[in-house]
Design a protein around this motif. Structure first.
Motif, PDB file in Angstrom:
ATOM      1  N   UNK A   6      37.874  -0.423  85.472  1.00 13.68           N
ATOM      2  CA  UNK A   6      37.648   0.362  84.288  1.00 13.68           C
ATOM      3  C   UNK A   6      36.471  -0.229  83.540  1.00 13.68           C
ATOM      4  N   UNK A   7      35.748   0.593  82.883  1.00 17.52           N
ATOM      5  CA  UNK A   7      34.634   0.111  82.078  1.00 17.52           C
ATOM      6  C   UNK A   7      35.112  -0.399  80.733  1.00 17.52           C
ATOM      7  N   UNK A   8      34.370  -1.298  80.152  1.00 14.45           N
ATOM      8  CA  UNK A   8      34.724  -1.863  78.847  1.00 14.45           C
ATOM      9  C   UNK A   8      34.908  -0.783  77.794  1.00 14.45           C
ATOM     10  N   UNK A   9      34.006   0.210  77.799  1.00 16.24           N
ATOM     11  CA  UNK A   9      34.036   1.264  76.786  1.00 16.24           C
ATOM     12  C   UNK A   9      35.271   2.147  76.900  1.00 16.24           C
ATOM     13  N   UNK A  10      35.936   2.137  78.045  1.00 11.97           N
ATOM     14  CA  UNK A  10      37.143   2.938  78.195  1.00 11.97           C
ATOM     15  C   UNK A  10      38.192   2.554  77.163  1.00 11.97           C
ATOM     16  N   UNK A  11      38.262   1.293  76.842  1.00 12.72           N
ATOM     17  CA  UNK A  11      39.241   0.810  75.864  1.00 12.72           C
ATOM     18  C   UNK A  11      38.596   0.465  74.520  1.00 12.72           C
ATOM     19  N   UNK A  12      37.399  -0.107  74.565  1.00 14.42           N
ATOM     20  CA  UNK A  12      36.778  -0.644  73.361  1.00 14.42           C
ATOM     21  C   UNK A  12      35.788   0.295  72.701  1.00 14.42           C
ATOM     22  N   UNK A  13      35.401   1.368  73.379  1.00 16.52           N
ATOM     23  CA  UNK A  13      34.403   2.269  72.825  1.00 16.52           C
ATOM     24  C   UNK A  13      33.002   1.713  73.009  1.00 16.52           C
ATOM     25  N   UNK A  14      32.022   2.425  72.503  1.00 15.42           N
ATOM     26  CA  UNK A  14      30.620   2.033  72.626  1.00 15.42           C
ATOM     27  C   UNK A  14      30.251   1.065  71.513  1.00 15.42           C
ATOM     28  N   UNK A  15      30.618  -0.186  71.659  1.00 14.89           N
ATOM     29  CA  UNK A  15      30.365  -1.162  70.605  1.00 14.89           C
ATOM     30  C   UNK A  15      28.876  -1.348  70.347  1.00 14.89           C
ATOM     31  N   UNK A  16      28.039  -1.007  71.300  1.00 10.11           N
ATOM     32  CA  UNK A  16      26.597  -1.118  71.081  1.00 10.11           C
ATOM     33  C   UNK A  16      26.086  -0.093  70.072  1.00 10.11           C
ATOM     34  N   UNK A  17      26.856   0.960  69.838  1.00 11.77           N
ATOM     35  CA  UNK A  17      26.482   1.994  68.877  1.00 11.77           C
ATOM     36  C   UNK A  17      27.220   1.861  67.551  1.00 11.77           C
ATOM     37  N   UNK A  18      28.018   0.821  67.380  1.00 11.89           N
ATOM     38  CA  UNK A  18      28.831   0.674  66.171  1.00 11.89           C
ATOM     39  C   UNK A  18      28.183  -0.324  65.216  1.00 11.89           C
ATOM     40  N   UNK A  19      27.795   0.115  64.018  1.00  7.79           N
ATOM     41  CA  UNK A  19      27.271  -0.843  63.044  1.00  7.79           C
ATOM     42  C   UNK A  19      28.366  -1.828  62.616  1.00  7.79           C
ATOM     43  N   UNK A  20      29.598  -1.357  62.629  1.00 14.00           N
ATOM     44  CA  UNK A  20      30.767  -2.194  62.362  1.00 14.00           C
ATOM     45  C   UNK A  20      31.788  -1.837  63.431  1.00 14.00           C
ATOM     46  N   UNK A  21      32.288  -2.797  64.154  1.00 15.67           N
ATOM     47  CA  UNK A  21      33.208  -2.518  65.249  1.00 15.67           C
ATOM     48  C   UNK A  21      34.534  -2.008  64.710  1.00 15.67           C
ATOM     49  N   UNK A  22      35.038  -0.938  65.317  1.00 16.60           N
ATOM     50  CA  UNK A  22      36.315  -0.376  64.929  1.00 16.60           C
ATOM     51  C   UNK A  22      37.106  -0.015  66.172  1.00 16.60           C
ATOM     52  N   UNK A  23      38.380   0.217  65.999  1.00 20.27           N
ATOM     53  CA  UNK A  23      39.256   0.578  67.112  1.00 20.27           C
ATOM     54  C   UNK A  23      39.009   2.040  67.462  1.00 20.27           C
ATOM     55  N   UNK A  24      38.667   2.296  68.708  1.00 20.93           N
ATOM     56  CA  UNK A  24      38.373   3.650  69.168  1.00 20.93           C
ATOM     57  C   UNK A  24      39.640   4.344  69.647  1.00 20.93           C
ATOM     58  N   UNK A  25      40.465   3.638  70.384  1.00 21.84           N
ATOM     59  CA  UNK A  25      41.688   4.204  70.949  1.00 21.84           C
ATOM     60  C   UNK A  25      42.897   3.705  70.171  1.00 21.84           C
ATOM     61  N   UNK A  26      44.002   4.396  70.326  1.00 21.65           N
ATOM     62  CA  UNK A  26      45.218   4.011  69.600  1.00 21.65           C
ATOM     63  C   UNK A  26      45.758   2.668  70.074  1.00 21.65           C
ATOM     64  N   UNK A  27      45.554   2.371  71.345  1.00 15.45           N
ATOM     65  CA  UNK A  27      46.092   1.169  71.988  1.00 15.45           C
ATOM     66  C   UNK A  27      47.617   1.135  71.944  1.00 15.45           C
ATOM     67  N   UNK A  28      48.221   2.298  71.723  1.00 13.63           N
ATOM     68  CA  UNK A  28      49.672   2.388  71.819  1.00 13.63           C
ATOM     69  C   UNK A  28      50.043   2.616  73.279  1.00 13.63           C
ATOM     70  N   UNK A  29      51.272   2.334  73.602  1.00  9.32           N
ATOM     71  CA  UNK A  29      51.685   2.336  74.995  1.00  9.32           C
ATOM     72  C   UNK A  29      51.445   3.674  75.684  1.00  9.32           C
ATOM     73  N   UNK A  30      51.638   4.792  75.009  1.00  2.83           N
ATOM     74  CA  UNK A  30      51.416   6.076  75.680  1.00  2.83           C
ATOM     75  C   UNK A  30      49.953   6.272  76.040  1.00  2.83           C
ATOM     76  N   UNK A  31      49.041   5.701  75.249  1.00  3.65           N
ATOM     77  CA  UNK A  31      47.618   5.753  75.568  1.00  3.65           C
ATOM     78  C   UNK A  31      47.355   4.952  76.849  1.00  3.65           C
ATOM     79  N   UNK A  32      47.916   3.769  76.949  1.00  2.41           N
ATOM     80  CA  UNK A  32      47.768   2.934  78.156  1.00  2.41           C
ATOM     81  C   UNK A  32      48.372   3.632  79.373  1.00  2.41           C
ATOM     82  N   UNK A  33      49.548   4.216  79.182  1.00  2.00           N
ATOM     83  CA  UNK A  33      50.245   4.851  80.299  1.00  2.00           C
ATOM     84  C   UNK A  33      49.485   6.037  80.873  1.00  2.00           C
ATOM     85  N   UNK A  34      48.688   6.722  80.062  1.00  2.00           N
ATOM     86  CA  UNK A  34      47.899   7.832  80.589  1.00  2.00           C
ATOM     87  C   UNK A  34      46.977   7.332  81.692  1.00  2.00           C
TER      88      UNK A  34
END
Length: 82
Positions: free
Chosen positions: A1-29
Motif C-alpha cells: 500500500x502507498x503511504x498516502x492510502x492511510x496518511x493522505x498527501x502530506x506533501x500538499x498539507x500546510x499543516x498535517x491532519x488526519x485524512x482517514x477515520x482510522x477506525x476499524x471499519x475503514x481498515x477492514x475495507x
C-alpha cells in the motif's frame, strides 16, 4: 500500500491532519478488498496519481503475486490484534 492510502498527501498539507477515520471499519475495507489498494512494492513510497481505471484488475494480479491472504483470514481479529 502507498503511504498516502492511510496518511493522505502530506506533501500538499500546510499543516498535517488526519485524512482517514482510522477506525476499524475503514481498515477492514482494505482488508476485505486489497485489490482496490495494493500497488507494486517499488511504487509504495510514491504519491498515487488519479485512481487507475484498471486498479482492481492489476490489484487482483498483485494479490495473487504477493500471496495476500483471502478476506476471511485478513478480517480475522488476530491478524492485527495479536
Amino acid at each position: 500500500m502507498g503511504c498516502a492510502s492511510c496518511h493522505g498527501r502530506v506533501d500538499d498539507m500546510p499543516l498535517t491532519w488526519r485524512v482517514a477515520t482510522l477506525q476499524m471499519d475503514w481498515c477492514l475495507d482494505c482488508h476485505r478488498h486489497p485489490e482496490r489498494y495494493v500497488r507494486r512494492a517499488s511504487a509504495s513510497s510514491t504519491w498515487p496519481g488519479s485512481r487507475r481505471a484498471d486498479q482492481e484488475e492489476k490489484g487482483r494480479a498483485l494479490v495473487k503475486e504477493y500471496e495476500i491472504m483471502d478476506a476471511t483470514h485478513m478480517t480475522s481479529c488476530d491478524t492485527c490484534h495479536r
